[in-house]
Scaffold this motif. Sequence first.
Motif, mmCIF file in Angstrom:
data_model
loop_
_atom_site.group_PDB
_atom_site.id
_atom_site.type_symbol
_atom_site.label_atom_id
_atom_site.label_comp_id
_atom_site.label_asym_id
_atom_site.label_seq_id
_atom_site.Cartn_x
_atom_site.Cartn_y
_atom_site.Cartn_z
ATOM 1 N N ARG A 101 30.100 65.993 30.459
ATOM 2 C CA ARG A 101 29.635 66.124 31.812
ATOM 3 C C ARG A 101 27.835 66.512 30.958
ATOM 4 O O ARG A 101 26.915 65.733 31.363
ATOM 5 N N GLU A 102 28.293 67.089 29.767
ATOM 6 C CA GLU A 102 27.003 66.856 28.814
ATOM 7 C C GLU A 102 26.447 66.121 28.247
ATOM 8 O O GLU A 102 25.456 64.987 28.041
ATOM 9 N N ILE A 103 28.006 64.655 27.873
ATOM 10 C CA ILE A 103 27.001 63.157 27.517
ATOM 11 C C ILE A 103 26.285 62.567 28.746
ATOM 12 O O ILE A 103 25.671 62.226 28.304
ATOM 13 N N ALA A 104 27.146 62.647 29.836
ATOM 14 C CA ALA A 104 26.362 62.095 31.015
ATOM 15 C C ALA A 104 24.949 62.639 30.933
ATOM 16 O O ALA A 104 23.751 61.919 30.962
ATOM 17 N N ARG A 105 24.963 63.974 31.135
ATOM 18 C CA ARG A 105 23.709 64.362 31.163
ATOM 19 C C ARG A 105 22.475 63.951 30.203
ATOM 20 O O ARG A 105 21.437 63.591 30.438
ATOM 21 N N ALA A 106 22.992 64.261 29.006
ATOM 22 C CA ALA A 106 22.182 63.114 27.774
ATOM 23 C C ALA A 106 21.877 61.477 27.583
ATOM 24 O O ALA A 106 21.633 61.286 26.836
ATOM 25 N N ALA A 107 22.986 61.446 28.444
ATOM 26 C CA ALA A 107 22.110 59.796 28.953
ATOM 27 C C ALA A 107 21.074 59.560 27.994
ATOM 28 O O ALA A 107 20.026 59.668 28.411
ATOM 29 N N PRO A 108 20.948 57.766 27.189
ATOM 30 C CA PRO A 108 19.291 57.992 27.185
ATOM 31 C C PRO A 108 18.685 57.154 28.257
ATOM 32 O O PRO A 108 17.482 56.836 28.128
ATOM 33 N N ASP A 109 20.004 56.523 29.065
ATOM 34 C CA ASP A 109 19.773 55.712 30.315
ATOM 35 C C ASP A 109 19.931 56.546 31.477
ATOM 36 O O ASP A 109 20.804 57.043 31.681
ATOM 37 N N ALA A 110 19.089 56.031 32.916
ATOM 38 C CA ALA A 110 19.718 57.290 34.597
ATOM 39 C C ALA A 110 20.521 56.711 34.729
ATOM 40 O O ALA A 110 21.956 57.341 34.909
ATOM 41 N N GLU A 111 20.554 55.104 34.892
ATOM 42 C CA GLU A 111 21.706 54.451 35.191
ATOM 43 C C GLU A 111 23.275 54.840 34.522
ATOM 44 O O GLU A 111 24.122 55.023 34.983
ATOM 45 N N ILE A 112 23.027 54.777 33.253
ATOM 46 C CA ILE A 112 23.609 54.944 32.663
ATOM 47 C C ILE A 112 25.071 56.500 32.638
ATOM 48 O O ILE A 112 26.075 57.010 33.245
ATOM 49 N N GLY A 113 23.844 56.906 32.614
ATOM 50 C CA GLY A 113 24.070 58.646 32.759
ATOM 51 C C GLY A 113 24.744 58.655 33.892
ATOM 52 O O GLY A 113 25.783 59.370 34.277
ATOM 53 N N TYR A 114 24.162 58.324 35.482
ATOM 54 C CA TYR A 114 25.024 57.743 36.782
ATOM 55 C C TYR A 114 25.703 57.516 36.811
ATOM 56 O O TYR A 114 27.273 57.906 37.336
ATOM 57 N N GLN A 115 26.380 56.214 36.078
ATOM 58 C CA GLN A 115 28.063 55.734 36.195
ATOM 59 C C GLN A 115 28.781 57.126 35.065
ATOM 60 O O GLN A 115 30.508 56.671 35.092
ATOM 61 N N GLN A 116 28.765 58.016 33.899
ATOM 62 C CA GLN A 116 28.866 58.219 33.112
ATOM 63 C C GLN A 116 29.624 59.284 33.861
ATOM 64 O O GLN A 116 30.806 59.825 33.627
ATOM 65 N N ALA A 117 28.424 60.098 34.845
ATOM 66 C CA ALA A 117 29.090 61.155 35.457
ATOM 67 C C ALA A 117 30.047 60.380 36.556
ATOM 68 O O ALA A 117 30.869 61.559 36.872
ATOM 69 N N LEU A 118 29.947 59.814 37.430
ATOM 70 C CA LEU A 118 31.227 59.118 38.310
ATOM 71 C C LEU A 118 32.741 58.891 37.296
ATOM 72 O O LEU A 118 33.891 59.648 37.465
ATOM 73 N N ALA A 119 32.343 58.488 35.771
ATOM 74 C CA ALA A 119 33.707 58.702 35.084
ATOM 75 C C ALA A 119 34.021 59.774 34.694
ATOM 76 O O ALA A 119 35.802 59.937 35.056
ATOM 77 N N VAL A 120 33.560 60.993 34.756
ATOM 78 C CA VAL A 120 33.895 62.246 34.176
ATOM 79 C C VAL A 120 34.478 63.058 35.850
ATOM 80 O O VAL A 120 35.478 63.755 35.606
ATOM 81 N N GLU A 121 34.017 62.525 36.636
ATOM 82 C CA GLU A 121 34.622 62.339 37.766
ATOM 83 C C GLU A 121 35.811 62.047 38.564
ATOM 84 O O GLU A 121 36.787 62.811 38.677
ATOM 85 N N LEU A 122 36.143 60.955 38.320
ATOM 86 C CA LEU A 122 37.434 60.259 38.420
ATOM 87 C C LEU A 122 38.384 60.616 36.795
ATOM 88 O O LEU A 122 39.289 61.083 37.533
ATOM 89 N N LEU A 123 38.238 61.795 35.929
ATOM 90 C CA LEU A 123 38.735 62.156 34.954
ATOM 91 C C LEU A 123 39.024 63.658 35.498
ATOM 92 O O LEU A 123 39.915 63.710 35.503
ATOM 93 N N THR A 124 38.458 64.000 36.112
ATOM 94 C CA THR A 124 38.877 65.240 37.304
ATOM 95 C C THR A 124 39.851 65.258 38.097
ATOM 96 O O THR A 124 40.568 65.461 38.458
ATOM 97 N N VAL A 125 39.324 63.656 38.413
ATOM 98 C CA VAL A 125 40.512 63.602 39.869
ATOM 99 C C VAL A 125 41.750 63.289 39.394
ATOM 100 O O VAL A 125 42.953 64.053 40.203
ATOM 101 N N ALA A 126 41.850 62.803 38.106
ATOM 102 C CA ALA A 126 42.986 62.304 37.568
ATOM 103 C C ALA A 126 44.068 63.367 36.908
ATOM 104 O O ALA A 126 45.254 63.726 37.460
ATOM 105 N N GLU A 127 42.609 64.313 36.490
ATOM 106 C CA GLU A 127 43.503 65.775 35.811
ATOM 107 C C GLU A 127 43.684 66.978 36.951
ATOM 108 O O GLU A 127 44.820 66.885 37.094
ATOM 109 N N GLY A 128 43.234 66.784 38.291
ATOM 110 C CA GLY A 128 43.688 67.614 39.930
ATOM 111 C C GLY A 128 45.025 66.837 40.252
ATOM 112 O O GLY A 128 45.592 67.706 40.671
#
Length: 323
Positions: free
Chosen positions: A84-111
């Motif tokens: 999540r910290e990597i997604a927040r520090a992304a150099p571009d807003a779109e990149i950060g948004y897509q990385q945040a979605l990836a973290v959410e999917l990882l969280t879903v898979a972990e749950g």
Amino acid sequence: MLSIAFVPSAALVLVALVIGGFLVHQAVRMRDDAEDGAVAMIDASRGIAALQRDRAIALKAPGSRSATYTAYADHIDTSLSSLREIARAAPDAEIGYQQALAVELLTVAEGMTRSDSLAVAGIDDEGRRDYAAAVGAYRSRLDAVAGKLTESSRQIYRDLVGSADWSRFGAVETALSAATPPPVGQDAWRVAAGVVGRSLGDLAVRQIEYSARLAIDGGRRVLSGAFAATAAISLLAGVVMAVVMLLARRLPIPVIRCPARLEAAPLGWSHRVHDYAEKSTLLAHTRRRTGRADLSGEFHDGSAPLPAHLGRGDAGGPASCPR
């Protein structure tokens, strides 16, 4: 003049090169950060998958299952927080948004795998509440993030939730949460759990790869744009310098001659004055009443007599002659 024009032009070119170098440096750093973030996302997802496999094995072994479950959960949650910290520090807003979605999917898979590990290890009355909370959390997260995925990922999600394995696995989760017997056998349950787990993992991996491609492509575009901007600024500065130097060459430059190089006065005039002074014979008679000199005669060389004002002297004496 050329030197005066060259100094500001050269300064302009130097400034252009400095600005271009700064832009390229910033672009290289942004590209490297984007690529490092993408690689970190991929490595962390692999690490989480390895921890999930180890947890499933550890929970089957006799011993303190609660401590084992908590230890693995803490490790995985730490990895997710770093992502999540990597997604927040992304150099571009779109990149950060897509990385945040990836973290959410990882969280879903972990749950999903976390709740399934608890179910396989055996659920008692104390752990049933944790199991039900884990199931409800990952399912609500999945519903929230599904509509934000790419079209291909949404199709995978629709295929998953419409499959028989999803229905069977959901029926088992509902039964375990309510402390009722599962509607399907153990083998069918484990097959369905494997299909659901792999599908959720594939969704997370696809989203991570998509965000990584965006990050890498974005970093390369920024670097290409920096090179283009540097070339344009340098070219503009060079053109300005060339125009200034050309104009400086065409400007009229006043010529100031040294007085020592001035041509001497014509010899004819100085020679005439010299002859006038040496060869003239002045026969002046002063009239007492007017005080004027009688200069009516001409000189023997045919030159004109002196003007009247040059022959004027004192009233009682002869007029003086210039030498």
